[in-house]
Design a protein around this motif. Structure first.
Motif, PDB file in Angstrom:
ATOM      1  N   LEU A 165      39.003  38.342  48.118  1.00  0.00           N
ATOM      2  CA  LEU A 165      38.204  38.725  47.319  1.00  0.00           C
ATOM      3  C   LEU A 165      38.237  39.165  46.173  1.00  0.00           C
ATOM      4  CD1 LEU A 165      39.329  41.581  49.976  1.00  0.00           C
ATOM      5  CD2 LEU A 165      36.617  40.500  49.905  1.00  0.00           C
ATOM      6  N   PHE A 166      39.234  39.020  44.987  1.00  0.00           N
ATOM      7  CA  PHE A 166      39.612  39.298  44.038  1.00  0.00           C
ATOM      8  C   PHE A 166      39.504  37.784  43.019  1.00  0.00           C
ATOM      9  CE2 PHE A 166      43.352  37.822  43.722  1.00  0.00           C
ATOM     10  CZ  PHE A 166      43.828  38.993  42.456  1.00  0.00           C
ATOM     11  N   GLU A 167      39.011  38.074  41.529  1.00  0.00           N
ATOM     12  CA  GLU A 167      39.161  36.678  40.892  1.00  0.00           C
ATOM     13  C   GLU A 167      40.287  37.546  39.654  1.00  0.00           C
ATOM     14  OE1 GLU A 167      36.288  34.892  39.416  1.00  0.00           O
ATOM     15  OE2 GLU A 167      35.111  35.242  41.599  1.00  0.00           O
ATOM     16  N   TRP A 168      41.183  36.520  39.240  1.00  0.00           N
ATOM     17  CA  TRP A 168      42.211  37.036  38.097  1.00  0.00           C
ATOM     18  C   TRP A 168      41.561  37.519  37.169  1.00  0.00           C
ATOM     19  CZ3 TRP A 168      44.340  31.742  39.813  1.00  0.00           C
ATOM     20  CH2 TRP A 168      45.891  31.858  40.689  1.00  0.00           C
ATOM     21  N   PHE A 169      40.859  36.699  36.873  1.00  0.00           N
ATOM     22  CA  PHE A 169      39.829  36.515  35.035  1.00  0.00           C
ATOM     23  C   PHE A 169      38.566  37.197  35.492  1.00  0.00           C
ATOM     24  CE2 PHE A 169      43.642  33.940  34.538  1.00  0.00           C
ATOM     25  CZ  PHE A 169      44.446  34.496  33.977  1.00  0.00           C
ATOM     26  N   HIS A 170      37.566  37.539  35.986  1.00  0.00           N
ATOM     27  CA  HIS A 170      36.479  37.918  36.305  1.00  0.00           C
ATOM     28  C   HIS A 170      35.891  38.752  35.596  1.00  0.00           C
ATOM     29  CE1 HIS A 170      32.381  38.435  37.370  1.00  0.00           C
ATOM     30  NE2 HIS A 170      32.228  37.454  37.869  1.00  0.00           N
TER      31      HIS A 170
ATOM     32  N   GLN B 132      36.632  44.746  34.756  1.00  0.00           N
ATOM     33  CA  GLN B 132      35.994  46.167  33.882  1.00  0.00           C
ATOM     34  C   GLN B 132      36.505  47.279  35.377  1.00  0.00           C
ATOM     35  OE1 GLN B 132      34.761  46.664  30.950  1.00  0.00           O
ATOM     36  NE2 GLN B 132      35.311  48.638  31.372  1.00  0.00           N
ATOM     37  N   ASP B 133      36.233  46.596  36.422  1.00  0.00           N
ATOM     38  CA  ASP B 133      36.561  47.904  37.152  1.00  0.00           C
ATOM     39  C   ASP B 133      37.891  48.250  37.533  1.00  0.00           C
ATOM     40  OD1 ASP B 133      33.571  47.821  37.944  1.00  0.00           O
ATOM     41  OD2 ASP B 133      34.791  46.246  40.167  1.00  0.00           O
ATOM     42  N   LYS B 134      39.035  47.371  36.999  1.00  0.00           N
ATOM     43  CA  LYS B 134      40.306  47.546  37.119  1.00  0.00           C
ATOM     44  C   LYS B 134      40.308  48.410  35.874  1.00  0.00           C
ATOM     45  CE  LYS B 134      45.031  46.141  37.263  1.00  0.00           C
ATOM     46  NZ  LYS B 134      45.288  43.724  36.771  1.00  0.00           N
ATOM     47  N   ALA B 135      40.128  48.924  34.924  1.00  0.00           N
ATOM     48  CA  ALA B 135      40.554  49.101  33.599  1.00  0.00           C
ATOM     49  C   ALA B 135      39.737  50.320  33.576  1.00  0.00           C
ATOM     50  CB  ALA B 135      39.112  48.670  32.560  1.00  0.00           C
ATOM     51  N   ASN B 136      38.740  50.924  34.614  1.00  0.00           N
ATOM     52  CA  ASN B 136      37.725  52.334  35.333  1.00  0.00           C
ATOM     53  C   ASN B 136      38.723  52.677  36.415  1.00  0.00           C
ATOM     54  OD1 ASN B 136      35.984  51.311  33.094  1.00  0.00           O
ATOM     55  ND2 ASN B 136      34.534  50.688  34.831  1.00  0.00           N
TER      56      ASN B 136
ATOM     57  N   TYR C  86      38.806  51.912  39.029  1.00  0.00           N
ATOM     58  CA  TYR C  86      38.506  51.255  40.541  1.00  0.00           C
ATOM     59  C   TYR C  86      37.599  51.817  40.579  1.00  0.00           C
ATOM     60  CZ  TYR C  86      41.489  47.378  40.349  1.00  0.00           C
ATOM     61  OH  TYR C  86      42.738  45.764  40.434  1.00  0.00           O
ATOM     62  N   THR C  87      36.927  53.163  39.718  1.00  0.00           N
ATOM     63  CA  THR C  87      35.811  53.647  40.336  1.00  0.00           C
ATOM     64  C   THR C  87      34.215  53.329  40.165  1.00  0.00           C
ATOM     65  OG1 THR C  87      35.908  54.843  37.461  1.00  0.00           O
ATOM     66  CG2 THR C  87      37.438  55.975  39.867  1.00  0.00           C
ATOM     67  N   THR C  88      34.665  52.127  39.612  1.00  0.00           N
ATOM     68  CA  THR C  88      33.146  51.195  39.379  1.00  0.00           C
ATOM     69  C   THR C  88      33.706  49.841  40.362  1.00  0.00           C
ATOM     70  OG1 THR C  88      34.064  50.534  37.756  1.00  0.00           O
ATOM     71  CG2 THR C  88      32.092  51.854  37.746  1.00  0.00           C
ATOM     72  N   GLN C  89      32.323  49.691  41.459  1.00  0.00           N
ATOM     73  CA  GLN C  89      31.759  48.865  42.139  1.00  0.00           C
ATOM     74  C   GLN C  89      31.267  47.217  41.706  1.00  0.00           C
ATOM     75  OE1 GLN C  89      31.601  51.238  45.497  1.00  0.00           O
ATOM     76  NE2 GLN C  89      33.319  50.150  46.530  1.00  0.00           N
ATOM     77  N   MET C  90      31.077  47.117  40.263  1.00  0.00           N
ATOM     78  CA  MET C  90      30.468  46.121  39.896  1.00  0.00           C
ATOM     79  C   MET C  90      31.132  44.577  40.226  1.00  0.00           C
ATOM     80  SD  MET C  90      28.142  47.543  37.932  1.00  0.00           S
ATOM     81  CE  MET C  90      27.243  45.884  37.222  1.00  0.00           C
ATOM     82  N   PHE C  91      31.980  44.210  39.828  1.00  0.00           N
ATOM     83  CA  PHE C  91      32.033  42.905  40.742  1.00  0.00           C
ATOM     84  C   PHE C  91      32.375  42.847  42.059  1.00  0.00           C
ATOM     85  CE2 PHE C  91      35.539  40.390  41.728  1.00  0.00           C
ATOM     86  CZ  PHE C  91      35.594  39.297  42.500  1.00  0.00           C
ATOM     87  N   VAL C  92      32.546  44.037  42.955  1.00  0.00           N
ATOM     88  CA  VAL C  92      32.121  43.793  44.248  1.00  0.00           C
ATOM     89  C   VAL C  92      30.537  43.790  44.451  1.00  0.00           C
ATOM     90  CG1 VAL C  92      32.479  45.370  46.743  1.00  0.00           C
ATOM     91  CG2 VAL C  92      34.117  45.068  44.784  1.00  0.00           C
ATOM     92  N   LYS C  93      30.237  44.353  43.929  1.00  0.00           N
ATOM     93  CA  LYS C  93      28.414  45.064  44.376  1.00  0.00           C
ATOM     94  C   LYS C  93      28.530  43.201  43.752  1.00  0.00           C
ATOM     95  CE  LYS C  93      28.355  49.760  44.439  1.00  0.00           C
ATOM     96  NZ  LYS C  93      26.955  50.884  43.445  1.00  0.00           N
ATOM     97  N   THR C  94      28.117  42.794  42.465  1.00  0.00           N
ATOM     98  CA  THR C  94      27.534  41.238  41.731  1.00  0.00           C
ATOM     99  C   THR C  94      28.267  40.393  42.216  1.00  0.00           C
ATOM    100  OG1 THR C  94      28.505  41.945  39.782  1.00  0.00           O
ATOM    101  CG2 THR C  94      26.884  43.190  40.285  1.00  0.00           C
ATOM    102  N   LYS C  95      29.174  40.109  43.474  1.00  0.00           N
ATOM    103  CA  LYS C  95      30.552  39.067  43.240  1.00  0.00           C
ATOM    104  C   LYS C  95      30.647  38.784  43.721  1.00  0.00           C
ATOM    105  CE  LYS C  95      32.139  35.020  40.964  1.00  0.00           C
ATOM    106  NZ  LYS C  95      32.689  34.227  41.979  1.00  0.00           N
ATOM    107  N   THR C  96      31.766  39.958  45.404  1.00  0.00           N
ATOM    108  CA  THR C  96      31.923  39.864  46.370  1.00  0.00           C
ATOM    109  C   THR C  96      30.853  39.497  47.134  1.00  0.00           C
ATOM    110  OG1 THR C  96      34.367  40.729  45.437  1.00  0.00           O
ATOM    111  CG2 THR C  96      33.604  40.915  47.912  1.00  0.00           C
ATOM    112  N   MET C  97      30.814  40.769  47.523  1.00  0.00           N
ATOM    113  CA  MET C  97      29.832  40.742  48.744  1.00  0.00           C
ATOM    114  C   MET C  97      28.947  40.115  48.751  1.00  0.00           C
ATOM    115  SD  MET C  97      31.095  43.299  50.630  1.00  0.00           S
ATOM    116  CE  MET C  97      32.731  43.347  50.765  1.00  0.00           C
ATOM    117  N   PRO C  98      28.157  39.236  47.677  1.00  0.00           N
ATOM    118  CA  PRO C  98      26.913  38.520  47.888  1.00  0.00           C
ATOM    119  C   PRO C  98      27.731  37.285  47.936  1.00  0.00           C
ATOM    120  CG  PRO C  98      26.416  39.711  46.098  1.00  0.00           C
ATOM    121  CD  PRO C  98      28.476  40.410  46.444  1.00  0.00           C
ATOM    122  N   GLU C  99      28.771  36.739  47.892  1.00  0.00           N
ATOM    123  CA  GLU C  99      29.628  35.599  48.037  1.00  0.00           C
ATOM    124  C   GLU C  99      30.057  35.448  50.099  1.00  0.00           C
ATOM    125  OE1 GLU C  99      31.896  34.586  44.229  1.00  0.00           O
ATOM    126  OE2 GLU C  99      32.925  35.001  46.603  1.00  0.00           O
TER     127      GLU C  99
END
Length: 456
Positions: free
Chosen positions: A170-175, A180-184, A186-199
């Motif tokens: 589900l995740f990637e070490w250095f994406h 950015q989601d981690k720095a926030n 996890y209140t944002t889901q940019m990685f999930v919506k643009t990377k994890t779920m499409p994959e």
């Protein structure tokens, strides 16, 4: 009007025209596990990716080098690669020039396993298929310039009757979007919506796996990953909605609590009967899931080791997922090929006690150590199997958990004829074992005695 209403009700009840499962764990957990998975019992896992190029330490090479900054990895890179070398520079070296998926399929089939799970993407983010959301970091754009997942899926389906599955992190070490989601927090889901779920949608729609082995979930809860929404789609609308099996790695709060089956942690092997279907994902290399150039012979499990783990796992109701690590060249090294072939030889003799079996009243014997039990219904007769990890000494085998009746018959799988026995000690049984020539021994590792006609 009544006829039209009846027709409408009929349409609504057609498969695929309504959602059976809601995006919550209570609903999702109510889905029955497809029967093929429990019957299969044995699978082969394969960790393959850019990490197969350095093939040093483990498949966590990138993180150990640049994340944890372990000294051994720093020295390895300084001594073997030019200054300024980046992890991305390994990708063109992942050529898989000897990759022959037909040959892989034959090797995997020889193991006797009933399903296979290939890494589609590990934590490094490199996809082994031409993902549209992993530009220039996939096996078509760089490295092999091939669809590694698609080729193996086709070979498995054309050359074997194994079930094809995919691992996905589900995740990637250095994406940067994940970071950015981690720095926030996890209140944002940019990685999930643009990377994890499409994959995830890509691999399900393109390759139609029957098993989805999720991982990389442990940093955050399932809500960040939109796990329940995805699983509701997977169970209700996807092209594999009736056959797909999933594990429990969908969030740090989910492991060992929710999912199709549980594998909890790597090499999970509780040693006692579990209430929920589970899997022991383990690896033939004791120290790595990916291929290691610096491995020694003693680092690999022997067949005695493997049959020990297999017997305990199956007896306690689990499946066994045996991992190997292919090379960056696209080969399965001889030590792995040999082990898989030996596993297949053993299952060829003793598979009756493994495939489609179920836990017996006792998991291990009450008198003799290193004896594990399974049971199965064969031609409408209940059979009980004792997997004996050490060949009996003094020509007898005493078992405390087995209560014989006057009609009890004892046989050794792979050996013709029945064995005489006597009752005791206590309510148990003592089997008399005649001298067996070496060329008539059914196998070299772990022997299975079958009992018919025991007390119910």
């Amino acid at each position: 009007m009544a006829t039209a209403w009846i027709a409408l009700l009929g349409l609504l009840c057609l498969p695929g025209t309504h959602q059976d499962y809601l995006p919550n764990w209570q609903s999702l957990d109510s889905r029955p596990l497809p029967v093929w998975y429990d019957q299969a019992k044995i699978g082969i896992f394969m960790h393959w990716g850019v990490f197969s190029v350095p093939s040093y330490g483990s498949e966590w090479f990138w993180w150990n080098w640049k994340g944890a900054k372990y000294l051994g990895y720093q020295i390895f890179m300084e001594q073997n690669y030019r200054p300024g070398f980046t992890y991305a520079d390994f990708a063109p070296m992942f050529k898989a020039e000897f990759y022959d998926p037909i040959q892989w399929a034959k090797i995997l089939k020889s193991s006797g396993a009933r399903y296979v799970v290939l890494t589609s993407k590990h934590h490094e983010g490199f996809t082994n298929w031409p993902s549209k959301v992993s530009w220039n970091w996939n096996s078509m754009d760089t490295g092999p310039h091939r669809d590694l997942v698609g080729e193996l899926a086709a070979a498995i389906r054309s050359e074997t009757d194994m079930h094809f599955g995919l691992y996905h992190s589900l995740f990637e070490w250095f994406h940067p979007l994940y970071l950015q989601d981690k720095a926030n927090n996890y209140t944002t889901q940019m990685f999930v919506k643009t990377k994890t779920m499409p994959e995830l949608h890509e691999i399900i729609n393109a390759y139609k796996p029957e098993l989805l082995w999720s991982d990389g979930d442990w940093m955050v809860t399932d809500t960040y990953w939109n796990a329940t929404q995805f699983l509701a789609w997977l169970y209700n609308e996807s092209p594999v909605k009736d056959t797909i099996v999933v594990n429990d790695r969908w969030g740090k709060n989910i492991r060992c609590h929710h999912g199709g089956y549980f594998n909890c942690d790597d090499k999970f092997n509780p040693g006692v009967l579990q209430k929920h279907k589970w899997e022991n994902a383990m690896t033939l290399d004791k120290y790595s899931w990916g291929f290691r150039r610096n491995a020694h012979l003693a680092d690999y499990l022997t067949m005695d080791d493997l049959t020990d783990i297999l017997a305990e796992t199956i007896s306690c109701g689990g499946n066994l997922l045996v991992n190997i690590g292919p090379t960056a060249h696209g080969t399965i090294v001889p030590i792995f090929e040999e082990r898989l072939g030996q596993l297949g030889q053993w299952l060829g003799v003793n598979g009756e006690a493994i495939y489609s079996s179920f836990p017996w009243t006792f998991q291990n014997d009450t008198l003799t150590p290193r004896v594990w039990y399974t049971a199965a219904d064969v031609q409408m007769k209940r059979m009980v199997y004792a997997i004996v990890l050490d060949w009996p000494q003094n020509s007898t085998l005493s078992l405390g958990a087995v209560s014989p009746t006057p009609t009890t018959q004892v046989t050794l799988l792979g050996y013709s004829g029945t064995f005489s026995w006597k009752k005791g000690p206590g309510d148990g049984i003592t089997i008399v074992i005649p001298p067996i020539p070496a060329n008539r021994m059914p196998c070299k590792w772990a022997w299975v005695f079958r009992f018919e006609g025991l007390e119910v």
